[in-house]
Design a protein around this motif. Structure first.
Motif, PDB file in Angstrom:
ATOM      1  N   HIS A 243       0.657  -1.193   0.001  1.00 57.91           N
ATOM      2  CA  HIS A 243      -0.058  -0.037  -0.012  1.00 57.91           C
ATOM      3  C   HIS A 243       0.781   1.210   0.063  1.00 57.91           C
ATOM      4  O   HIS A 243       0.439   2.341   0.306  1.00 57.91           O
ATOM      5  CB  HIS A 243      -0.687   0.007   1.386  1.00 57.91           C
ATOM      6  CG  HIS A 243      -1.626  -1.194   1.357  1.00 57.91           C
ATOM      7  ND1 HIS A 243      -2.966  -1.631   0.430  1.00 57.91           N
ATOM      8  CD2 HIS A 243      -1.663  -2.277   2.176  1.00 57.91           C
ATOM      9  CE1 HIS A 243      -3.210  -2.729   0.637  1.00 57.91           C
ATOM     10  NE2 HIS A 243      -2.432  -3.115   1.738  1.00 57.91           N
ATOM     11  N   HIS A 244       2.024   1.098  -0.540  1.00 59.62           N
ATOM     12  CA  HIS A 244       3.005   2.175  -0.500  1.00 59.62           C
ATOM     13  C   HIS A 244       2.406   3.328  -1.597  1.00 59.62           C
ATOM     14  O   HIS A 244       2.033   3.004  -2.542  1.00 59.62           O
ATOM     15  CB  HIS A 244       4.363   1.583  -0.876  1.00 59.62           C
ATOM     16  CG  HIS A 244       5.383   2.807  -0.662  1.00 59.62           C
ATOM     17  ND1 HIS A 244       5.774   3.727  -1.656  1.00 59.62           N
ATOM     18  CD2 HIS A 244       6.425   2.880   0.137  1.00 59.62           C
ATOM     19  CE1 HIS A 244       6.764   4.472  -1.238  1.00 59.62           C
ATOM     20  NE2 HIS A 244       7.445   3.947   0.112  1.00 59.62           N
ATOM     21  N   PRO A 245       2.747   4.663  -1.279  1.00 53.95           N
ATOM     22  CA  PRO A 245       2.472   5.654  -2.280  1.00 53.95           C
ATOM     23  C   PRO A 245       2.969   5.196  -3.670  1.00 53.95           C
ATOM     24  O   PRO A 245       2.125   5.692  -4.505  1.00 53.95           O
ATOM     25  CB  PRO A 245       2.891   7.110  -1.517  1.00 53.95           C
ATOM     26  CG  PRO A 245       2.825   6.366  -0.142  1.00 53.95           C
ATOM     27  CD  PRO A 245       3.324   5.008  -0.078  1.00 53.95           C
ATOM     28  N   VAL A 246       4.145   4.792  -3.624  1.00 55.68           N
ATOM     29  CA  VAL A 246       4.620   4.507  -5.060  1.00 55.68           C
ATOM     30  C   VAL A 246       3.761   3.498  -5.805  1.00 55.68           C
ATOM     31  O   VAL A 246       3.538   3.711  -7.086  1.00 55.68           O
ATOM     32  CB  VAL A 246       5.739   4.029  -5.125  1.00 55.68           C
ATOM     33  CG1 VAL A 246       6.460   3.533  -6.271  1.00 55.68           C
ATOM     34  CG2 VAL A 246       7.001   4.943  -4.438  1.00 55.68           C
ATOM     35  N   ILE A 247       3.276   2.632  -5.060  1.00 54.64           N
ATOM     36  CA  ILE A 247       2.279   1.544  -5.753  1.00 54.64           C
ATOM     37  C   ILE A 247       1.071   2.072  -6.211  1.00 54.64           C
ATOM     38  O   ILE A 247       0.398   1.870  -7.438  1.00 54.64           O
ATOM     39  CB  ILE A 247       2.144   0.258  -4.863  1.00 54.64           C
ATOM     40  CG1 ILE A 247       3.360  -0.286  -4.388  1.00 54.64           C
ATOM     41  CG2 ILE A 247       1.067  -0.546  -5.517  1.00 54.64           C
ATOM     42  CD1 ILE A 247       4.006  -0.697  -5.526  1.00 54.64           C
ATOM     43  N   ASP A 248       0.524   3.066  -5.288  1.00 57.59           N
ATOM     44  CA  ASP A 248      -0.785   3.867  -5.765  1.00 57.59           C
ATOM     45  C   ASP A 248      -0.560   4.695  -6.997  1.00 57.59           C
ATOM     46  O   ASP A 248      -1.402   4.673  -7.805  1.00 57.59           O
ATOM     47  CB  ASP A 248      -1.126   4.892  -4.663  1.00 57.59           C
ATOM     48  CG  ASP A 248      -1.742   4.218  -3.403  1.00 57.59           C
ATOM     49  OD1 ASP A 248      -2.161   2.860  -3.461  1.00 57.59           O
ATOM     50  OD2 ASP A 248      -1.640   4.558  -2.305  1.00 57.59           O
ATOM     51  N   ARG A 249       0.717   5.323  -7.247  1.00 61.29           N
ATOM     52  CA  ARG A 249       0.745   6.144  -8.392  1.00 61.29           C
ATOM     53  C   ARG A 249       1.021   5.659  -9.802  1.00 61.29           C
ATOM     54  O   ARG A 249       0.694   5.922 -10.803  1.00 61.29           O
ATOM     55  CB  ARG A 249       2.180   7.057  -8.184  1.00 61.29           C
ATOM     56  CG  ARG A 249       2.029   8.095  -7.147  1.00 61.29           C
ATOM     57  CD  ARG A 249       3.132   8.919  -7.078  1.00 61.29           C
ATOM     58  NE  ARG A 249       3.242   9.786  -5.895  1.00 61.29           N
ATOM     59  CZ  ARG A 249       4.023   9.639  -5.081  1.00 61.29           C
ATOM     60  NH1 ARG A 249       5.052   8.439  -4.875  1.00 61.29           N
ATOM     61  NH2 ARG A 249       4.115  10.329  -3.771  1.00 61.29           N
ATOM     62  N   LEU A 250       1.480   4.199  -9.441  1.00 58.12           N
ATOM     63  CA  LEU A 250       1.802   3.288 -10.579  1.00 58.12           C
ATOM     64  C   LEU A 250       0.594   2.808 -11.345  1.00 58.12           C
ATOM     65  O   LEU A 250       0.418   2.502 -12.376  1.00 58.12           O
ATOM     66  CB  LEU A 250       2.452   1.998 -10.352  1.00 58.12           C
ATOM     67  CG  LEU A 250       4.111   2.333  -9.957  1.00 58.12           C
ATOM     68  CD1 LEU A 250       4.792   0.824  -9.523  1.00 58.12           C
ATOM     69  CD2 LEU A 250       4.782   2.654 -11.171  1.00 58.12           C
ATOM     70  N   GLY A 251      -0.596   2.908 -10.277  1.00 55.63           N
ATOM     71  CA  GLY A 251      -1.910   2.506 -10.754  1.00 55.63           C
ATOM     72  C   GLY A 251      -2.456   3.175 -12.000  1.00 55.63           C
ATOM     73  O   GLY A 251      -3.278   2.899 -12.652  1.00 55.63           O
ATOM     74  N   GLY A 252      -1.823   4.627 -12.197  1.00 53.62           N
ATOM     75  CA  GLY A 252      -2.389   5.332 -13.200  1.00 53.62           C
ATOM     76  C   GLY A 252      -1.711   4.986 -14.240  1.00 53.62           C
ATOM     77  O   GLY A 252      -2.288   5.325 -15.591  1.00 53.62           O
ATOM     78  N   ARG A 253      -0.731   4.265 -14.799  1.00 50.19           N
ATOM     79  CA  ARG A 253      -0.371   3.911 -15.852  1.00 50.19           C
ATOM     80  C   ARG A 253      -0.106   2.319 -16.179  1.00 50.19           C
ATOM     81  O   ARG A 253       0.372   1.759 -17.188  1.00 50.19           O
ATOM     82  CB  ARG A 253       1.244   4.367 -16.215  1.00 50.19           C
ATOM     83  CG  ARG A 253       2.290   3.998 -15.125  1.00 50.19           C
ATOM     84  CD  ARG A 253       3.599   4.730 -15.664  1.00 50.19           C
ATOM     85  NE  ARG A 253       4.871   4.135 -14.699  1.00 50.19           N
ATOM     86  CZ  ARG A 253       5.370   2.990 -14.964  1.00 50.19           C
ATOM     87  NH1 ARG A 253       5.300   2.302 -15.841  1.00 50.19           N
ATOM     88  NH2 ARG A 253       6.377   2.780 -14.074  1.00 50.19           N
ATOM     89  N   LEU A 254      -0.320   1.576 -15.176  1.00 49.42           N
ATOM     90  CA  LEU A 254      -0.463   0.075 -15.410  1.00 49.42           C
ATOM     91  C   LEU A 254      -1.487  -0.426 -14.681  1.00 49.42           C
ATOM     92  O   LEU A 254      -2.011   0.030 -13.721  1.00 49.42           O
ATOM     93  CB  LEU A 254       1.015  -0.748 -14.885  1.00 49.42           C
ATOM     94  CG  LEU A 254       1.545  -0.505 -13.493  1.00 49.42           C
ATOM     95  CD1 LEU A 254       0.756  -1.160 -12.565  1.00 49.42           C
ATOM     96  CD2 LEU A 254       2.982  -0.780 -13.608  1.00 49.42           C
ATOM     97  N   LYS A 255      -1.852  -1.768 -15.233  1.00 44.88           N
ATOM     98  CA  LYS A 255      -3.041  -2.524 -14.316  1.00 44.88           C
ATOM     99  C   LYS A 255      -2.785  -3.091 -13.381  1.00 44.88           C
ATOM    100  O   LYS A 255      -1.477  -3.905 -13.291  1.00 44.88           O
ATOM    101  CB  LYS A 255      -3.534  -3.431 -15.387  1.00 44.88           C
ATOM    102  CG  LYS A 255      -4.874  -3.913 -14.814  1.00 44.88           C
ATOM    103  CD  LYS A 255      -5.657  -4.837 -15.957  1.00 44.88           C
ATOM    104  CE  LYS A 255      -6.877  -5.485 -15.458  1.00 44.88           C
ATOM    105  NZ  LYS A 255      -7.595  -4.506 -15.079  1.00 44.88           N
TER     106      LYS A 255
END
Length: 286
Positions: A243-255
């Motif tokens: 649930h790291h913020p980096v993982i949250d941001r990646l959700g915008g460009r990958l599934k």
């Protein structure tokens, strides 16, 4: 004594011999086909529950009764549970005990000392080894026909899933608690390949299980990020990285794909559900 009378007596004797032979054969088969099976590992639990009648299963582990972790929880609830203790096993008076190679080591050792044999099953590294293990368990339980039927069903599903694979594989990476991923030489790696995915961890030289930095996840060119999750599981520091913020941001460009850990924790028929889930993710991404 007439010849006819002698012949009749010989025939009766022959019938008695045949009947006795049949009874002896039935008794031998009953001994070979275990009637009180105890399993000491969640993965052996699953195979036993799929292949044997409930009346023949004396006990499975308590883990298999938790639907968050186990695929056969509903079937397991009606069977006495054990916690992998030798005194529990002996209390069930088993004629067959099955366990995993890396679990309940003290119990397996103690059972051996008192003369209770334990059949141990390893951890399959690919689907071929998984299918071999299904066949071995079925033979051990005296359920070869059920084993063959289950293997035929597995093969049929694999062929149907293979027909849905896309021409260009998508790049993917698995992220597990504490930043662990799965690379070459693992069942998970083959699951990804069967789903039409390229395992980035394998490309990076990760062997089996290893840790990976979030920077690698972010910069590795992944198109699908597979998060290994246990629904409604207890909170832990190991899961915080998911649930790291980096993982949250990646959700915008990958599934992002949340894959329940129970689907591929054990090498059994449920890994096909994991492949199915990933195939759907690839189809949606395309």
């Amino acid at each position: 004594m007439t010849f006819a009378l002698i012949l009749r007596r010989l025939r009766r004797a022959g019938l008695i011999i045949v009947a006795l032979s049949g009874a002896a054969m039935s008794a031998a088969l009953a001994v070979e086909r275990p009637a009180r099976i105890v399993s000491l590992n969640m993965c052996t639990d699953e195979l036993v529950l799929r292949l044997a009648d409930p009346a023949r299963i004396a006990s499975v582990t308590w883990l298999s009764q938790d639907p968050r972790n186990a695929n056969m929880a509903e079937a397991a609830r009606g069977i006495p549970a054990n916690h992998g203790l030798a005194e529990e096993v002996l209390g069930f008076k088993p004629d067959l005990v099955v366990a995993g190679t890396y679990t309940t080591r003290a119990t397996v050792s103690l059972l051996g000392r008192v003369g209770v044999g334990v059949r141990e099953f390893g951890v399959p590294r690919n689907l071929a080894e998984m299918k071999t293990q299904v066949a071995e368990m079925a033979d051990l339980l005296g359920e070869s026909a059920r084993g063959q039927a289950l293997l035929a069903e597995i093969e049929q599903r694999l062929q149907a899933l293979a027909a849905r694979r896309v021409d260009r594989p998508l790049r993917a990476i698995v992220l597990r608690p504490s930043g662990f991923t799965v690379g070459r030489g693992s069942l998970v790696d083959e699951i990804l390949t069967r789903a039409g995915l390229i395992n980035i961890a394998a490309e990076l030289g990760v062997e089996s299980y290893g840790q990976i930095a979030l920077e690698t996840v972010a910069l590795g060119g992944a198109e699908i990020l597979i998060l290994n999750e246990t629904p409604d599981g207890p909170p832990s520091l190991a899961h915080e990285i998911l649930h790291h913020p980096v993982i949250d941001r990646l959700g915008g460009r990958l599934k992002l794909v949340a894959l329940p850990s129970r689907l591929w924790t054990c090498a059994g028929p449920s890994v096909l559900d994991a492949i199915e889930l990933l195939v759907r993710a690839v189809e949606e991404k395309r």
